[in-house]
Design a protein around this motif. Structure first.
Motif, mmCIF file in Angstrom:
data_model
loop_
_atom_site.group_PDB
_atom_site.id
_atom_site.type_symbol
_atom_site.label_atom_id
_atom_site.label_comp_id
_atom_site.label_asym_id
_atom_site.label_seq_id
_atom_site.Cartn_x
_atom_site.Cartn_y
_atom_site.Cartn_z
ATOM 1 N N GLY A 230 -11.217 -7.330 2.751
ATOM 2 C CA GLY A 230 -11.389 -6.178 3.625
ATOM 3 C C GLY A 230 -10.149 -5.306 3.749
ATOM 4 O O GLY A 230 -10.198 -4.261 4.387
ATOM 5 N N ASN A 231 -9.038 -5.737 3.135
ATOM 6 C CA ASN A 231 -7.790 -4.975 3.237
ATOM 7 C C ASN A 231 -7.433 -4.287 1.915
ATOM 8 O O ASN A 231 -6.354 -3.750 1.766
ATOM 9 C CB ASN A 231 -6.650 -5.910 3.654
ATOM 10 C CG ASN A 231 -5.446 -5.153 4.185
ATOM 11 O OD1 ASN A 231 -5.592 -4.205 4.957
ATOM 12 N ND2 ASN A 231 -4.250 -5.536 3.757
ATOM 13 N N GLU A 232 -8.338 -4.313 0.947
ATOM 14 C CA GLU A 232 -8.062 -3.728 -0.355
ATOM 15 C C GLU A 232 -7.838 -2.211 -0.231
ATOM 16 O O GLU A 232 -8.573 -1.528 0.474
ATOM 17 C CB GLU A 232 -9.238 -3.977 -1.317
ATOM 18 C CG GLU A 232 -9.570 -5.443 -1.541
ATOM 19 C CD GLU A 232 -10.560 -6.001 -0.523
ATOM 20 O OE1 GLU A 232 -10.836 -5.322 0.491
ATOM 21 O OE2 GLU A 232 -11.024 -7.127 -0.736
ATOM 22 N N PRO A 233 -6.812 -1.692 -0.915
ATOM 23 C CA PRO A 233 -6.576 -0.243 -0.862
ATOM 24 C C PRO A 233 -7.592 0.521 -1.710
ATOM 25 O O PRO A 233 -8.273 -0.064 -2.561
ATOM 26 C CB PRO A 233 -5.166 -0.104 -1.451
ATOM 27 C CG PRO A 233 -5.021 -1.276 -2.357
ATOM 28 C CD PRO A 233 -5.808 -2.388 -1.734
ATOM 29 N N ASP A 234 -7.665 1.802 -1.493
ATOM 30 C CA ASP A 234 -8.605 2.657 -2.242
ATOM 31 C C ASP A 234 -8.366 2.580 -3.741
ATOM 32 O O ASP A 234 -9.298 2.704 -4.529
ATOM 33 C CB ASP A 234 -8.490 4.110 -1.785
ATOM 34 C CG ASP A 234 -8.972 4.317 -0.362
ATOM 35 O OD1 ASP A 234 -9.690 3.445 0.158
ATOM 36 O OD2 ASP A 234 -8.618 5.344 0.231
ATOM 37 N N TYR A 235 -7.090 2.395 -4.149
ATOM 38 C CA TYR A 235 -6.784 2.397 -5.584
ATOM 39 C C TYR A 235 -7.058 1.065 -6.265
ATOM 40 O O TYR A 235 -6.921 0.946 -7.469
ATOM 41 C CB TYR A 235 -5.333 2.825 -5.823
ATOM 42 C CG TYR A 235 -4.277 1.955 -5.164
ATOM 43 C CD1 TYR A 235 -3.856 0.756 -5.735
ATOM 44 C CD2 TYR A 235 -3.707 2.344 -3.951
ATOM 45 C CE1 TYR A 235 -2.894 -0.033 -5.115
ATOM 46 C CE2 TYR A 235 -2.740 1.556 -3.336
ATOM 47 C CZ TYR A 235 -2.349 0.374 -3.930
ATOM 48 O OH TYR A 235 -1.389 -0.410 -3.334
ATOM 49 N N TYR A 236 -7.469 0.044 -5.514
ATOM 50 C CA TYR A 236 -7.775 -1.265 -6.099
ATOM 51 C C TYR A 236 -9.136 -1.214 -6.760
ATOM 52 O O TYR A 236 -10.138 -0.890 -6.133
ATOM 53 C CB TYR A 236 -7.757 -2.347 -5.008
ATOM 54 C CG TYR A 236 -8.168 -3.720 -5.499
ATOM 55 C CD1 TYR A 236 -7.458 -4.365 -6.500
ATOM 56 C CD2 TYR A 236 -9.273 -4.363 -4.963
ATOM 57 C CE1 TYR A 236 -7.832 -5.622 -6.944
ATOM 58 C CE2 TYR A 236 -9.660 -5.614 -5.408
ATOM 59 C CZ TYR A 236 -8.928 -6.245 -6.391
ATOM 60 O OH TYR A 236 -9.317 -7.483 -6.838
ATOM 61 N N LYS B 116 0.829 -1.210 0.000
ATOM 62 C CA LYS B 116 0.000 0.000 0.000
ATOM 63 C C LYS B 116 0.861 1.256 0.000
ATOM 64 O O LYS B 116 0.552 2.235 -0.693
ATOM 65 C CB LYS B 116 -0.930 0.007 1.213
ATOM 66 C CG LYS B 116 -2.057 -0.999 1.121
ATOM 67 C CD LYS B 116 -2.914 -0.909 2.382
ATOM 68 C CE LYS B 116 -4.072 -1.866 2.342
ATOM 69 N NZ LYS B 116 -4.902 -1.761 3.566
ATOM 70 N N ALA B 117 1.949 1.251 0.775
ATOM 71 C CA ALA B 117 2.825 2.430 0.837
ATOM 72 C C ALA B 117 3.436 2.752 -0.523
ATOM 73 O O ALA B 117 3.653 3.914 -0.859
ATOM 74 C CB ALA B 117 3.919 2.208 1.877
ATOM 75 N N TYR B 118 3.709 1.704 -1.311
ATOM 76 C CA TYR B 118 4.277 1.885 -2.657
ATOM 77 C C TYR B 118 3.186 2.032 -3.724
ATOM 78 O O TYR B 118 3.500 2.225 -4.891
ATOM 79 C CB TYR B 118 5.170 0.692 -3.009
ATOM 80 C CG TYR B 118 6.540 0.757 -2.390
ATOM 81 C CD1 TYR B 118 7.664 1.105 -3.142
ATOM 82 C CD2 TYR B 118 6.746 0.461 -1.038
ATOM 83 C CE1 TYR B 118 8.924 1.158 -2.580
ATOM 84 C CE2 TYR B 118 8.000 0.515 -0.464
ATOM 85 C CZ TYR B 118 9.088 0.867 -1.241
ATOM 86 O OH TYR B 118 10.344 0.933 -0.665
ATOM 87 N N CYS B 119 1.929 1.926 -3.332
ATOM 88 C CA CYS B 119 0.809 1.885 -4.274
ATOM 89 C C CYS B 119 1.008 0.783 -5.306
ATOM 90 O O CYS B 119 0.654 0.932 -6.488
ATOM 91 C CB CYS B 119 0.603 3.241 -4.960
ATOM 92 S SG CYS B 119 0.025 4.522 -3.846
ATOM 93 N N ALA B 120 1.588 -0.333 -4.868
ATOM 94 C CA ALA B 120 1.769 -1.486 -5.753
ATOM 95 C C ALA B 120 0.398 -2.065 -6.078
ATOM 96 O O ALA B 120 -0.469 -2.151 -5.207
ATOM 97 C CB ALA B 120 2.658 -2.529 -5.089
ATOM 98 N N ALA B 121 0.225 -2.449 -7.337
ATOM 99 C CA ALA B 121 -1.080 -2.920 -7.778
ATOM 100 C C ALA B 121 -1.057 -4.324 -8.356
ATOM 101 O O ALA B 121 -2.051 -5.032 -8.293
ATOM 102 C CB ALA B 121 -1.653 -1.959 -8.825
ATOM 103 N N CYS B 122 0.072 -4.706 -8.949
ATOM 104 C CA CYS B 122 0.100 -5.954 -9.708
ATOM 105 C C CYS B 122 1.408 -6.698 -9.476
ATOM 106 O O CYS B 122 2.336 -6.187 -8.871
ATOM 107 C CB CYS B 122 -0.071 -5.656 -11.202
ATOM 108 S SG CYS B 122 1.164 -4.523 -11.900
#
Length: 194
Positions: free
Chosen positions: A185-191, A114-120
């Motif tokens: 329930g732990n998905e970040p806002d950007y997911y 999440k801190a890195y905004c990693a997505a994939c």
């Protein structure tokens, strides 16, 4: 699996701190790599077909660039309870099979992703000597089934520029891979879901 692109975190972003265990429980921190002129943080896993497509070339890239000063760390942020094929034993086997010369870390809380905004997976973040983000995006334009060779051309060009004291090209294309397997329930806002 959802075909998920990188979030393309803003260039110049400072490297978020981390303190994560490897497969044997040894803690590795961002500060451990302070002396390196460049740091590559790769979010990856064991089972994703996009990762499996380039994993041998990624391991080779690390072996090639490490003597030139590049520090590399791989981070697995997938939910290993729901995806045991990404758990510590499988990570240890993956690192041994591919001859990883860098730490392969487990982000159980997913807070580092999440801190890195990693997505994939895979998702690559290259930082300069001041630990400012200079590249984020694809390894190259090869994807499973598209017939293009896996070369790491995009990432290699960025590393070469950074190690030479320059700046990678501003035009950077997102990585594409499986979405990080977030705990329910732990998905970040950007997911975006998937």
């Amino acid at each position: 699996m959802a075909r998920t692109p990188s979030t393309m975190l803003a260039l110049g972003t400072p490297a978020p701190d981390f303190a994560l265990p490897d497969c044997d429980g040894r803690i590795h921190r961002l500060a451990d790599f302070a002396a390196a002129p460049a740091l590559l943080v790769a979010f990856t896993c064991n089972h994703c077909p996009f990762v499996r497509h380039l994993r041998h070339e990624f391991a080779a890239l690390a072996r090639e660039y490490q003597p030139r000063g590049l520090a590399v760390v791989a981070i697995n942020s997938n939910d290993v309870d729901a995806y045991p094929q990404d758990g510590p034993d499988a990570m240890r086997a993956e690192a041994a099979e591919l001859g990883y010369v860098f730490p392969y870390l487990l982000d159980r809380t997913q807070e580092v992703a999440k801190a890195y905004c990693a997505a994939c997976t895979p998702d690559f973040f290259l930082f300069d000597a001041g630990r400012r983000l200079v590249y984020r995006g694809q390894f190259d334009d090869s994807r499973p089934g598209n017939g293009r060779p896996v070369t790491g051309a995009d990432l290699r060009a960025a590393i070469d520029a950074t190690l030479a004291g320059g700046t990678p090209a501003a035009e950077q294309l997102p990585s594409l891979g499986c979405n990080i397997k977030w705990r329910k329930g732990n998905e970040p806002d950007y997911y975006a879901g998937g």
